[in-house]
Enzyme design. Sequence first.
Site: not given
Lengths: 324, 324
Positions: A124, A224, A295
């Site tokens: 992330s 992602e 995630h």
Amino acid sequence: MNNIIANNATPVVSVPARQPLAVSAPLRCTCLALSGSLDAQALADSAARLRQRGHTVGVPTAANAQWRYFAGTDEARLAALTEAIESDADVILFARGGYGLSRILHRIDWSAVADSGKIFCGYSDVTAFSLAALAQANYVTYAGPVLSGMLAEGDDAEANEFAYAHWLAALSDPHHDYGGFANDISQPAQSIEGTLWGTNLALVSHLVGTPYLPRIDDGILVLEDIAESPYRVERMLWQLKLAGILDRQRAIVLGQFTDCQPGPALRYPYAMSEVLETLRGMVRCPVLTGFPFGHIARKVTLPMGAHAELRIDGEHYHLRLLGA
Amino acid sequence: MNNIIANNATPVVSVPARQPLAVSAPLRCTCLALSGSLDAQALADSAARLRQRGHTVGVPTAANAQWRYFAGTDEARLAALTEAIESDADVILFARGGYGLSRILHRIDWSAVADSGKIFCGYSDVTAFSLAALAQANYVTYAGPVLSGMLAEGDDAEANEFAYAHWLAALSDPHHDYGGFANDISQPAQSIEGTLWGTNLALVSHLVGTPYLPRIDDGILVLEDIAESPYRVERMLWQLKLAGILDRQRAIVLGQFTDCQPGPALRYPYAMSEVLETLRGMVRCPVLTGFPFGHIARKVTLPMGAHAELRIDGEHYHLRLLGA
């Protein structure tokens, strides 16, 4: 036209990038928080679960600092990085993502990061750290779990064990074989070798045009994201296209796009299926879906900048590392 | 390190950029939809309101096309642009923003846009068009109202007249004086000359690293946005900082950041006041607030790429155009 300030140039990464030495269990870990602040108890619980697996896990006081939204002031977080580098840990496990690394990228000593020889792991917002380490010091870090929530009770046990097993394997085996995955469409049989990189799309596009995005000419680009409207996902992909980045990839591998479905909170009606169709129209290389990263609990750990092989055969594809 | 592909370089804009000839009322306008699709009746109503002010306003069939979320396929929208360029209108008024220009920037003939000599006007997603016109053809377009919703009944009449008056004035007077505005803090008295540019922050940061962002070395950078979490606004500003862009500005002028307050829909607790503090810590140049531009009715019209003067005196500042 086309005058360039060297300072803003995109660093070119020469393959192979420098990889930290492989480690084997039990691991000596320390925790590092360079982004959002954390709940101290939740972080302690995560560390305890990892210790139950036999590993050493340090949680420095700095990991529980708070300033504004962040885990401490910029200066405190930079000091925490130095402390982690100077610790006797082999593995520096980021505490969480969120937002915060953008504020300090230009103040990090990337040579010191690379010279540490340590394994850095997270995802992330941590993508910014991984991309910058590769761009600035040609150093491989790992896209994988953060400490917060790792092996969390109540979560899907199979997903937790999948993530834990791949985390250990990727950190200990430069030839780790991830196994096979299912694509949504059939592709001609082919084998693709290249440099594994990417991960959070918002952070990849965020660093375009800065000295913290590596230039990868033979990329296997893994992407992602979470909580982005599909039109924004497509717009970010257009930034990579218009900047010439997508055309330099040998394959694009899509992980999960969590909470990216159209809904009341999204400003424009658009679907991820439309984004996928657009992406496949943008590039000549294969675009693969269904990769276990993002995630979600059930995700693999990936050395960012490592050499890898992707074998595609019909609706299936297979990923393995090719070593240093 | 620092190898560069010319194709991805940031074009350098030499001042002065080429400006379309000033026009005077009544204006001959046509409407152009290159982003989201529109409600035909609402667009017709907007055109009718502008006609009531004495102007000619064409609404081509193409403006009401629809494909996916967009006002027609990419090909149809590109054809609509050609049709607008070949029309006898002097002013090409974008129908609305939304999303869509990113998909076609690389397929637009920017020389034809510049050679048209026409005035292009719009904001939000249209920022991509304005930035690309400046980067690719050194051509000035206008950040200002879109046709949809212009002079809408029920809206604040004062705001509508303010926007309408500045729109006419900016299009007709290369020395338009915008008057004075109030900053949130006091600054030392100074006069700054430079190139007016920028507008929607999400689109400016979206084009960083692509050939569609002009390189402005003496910028008066105007920024606004809507529906962005404050942490995202700050992250976008960091992209401009890390790419070297903020350091090349002589002043940063902030318009409205509408619906950018922290709330349940925002992922991280962060405030625009914190973002403003961060921005002022990033740069040495003045950062001014309270400028009437953004996703609001009461906004001015700004020639993007024109030479302008900003006079700052305490808590007040004054903007005027310096002509071609």
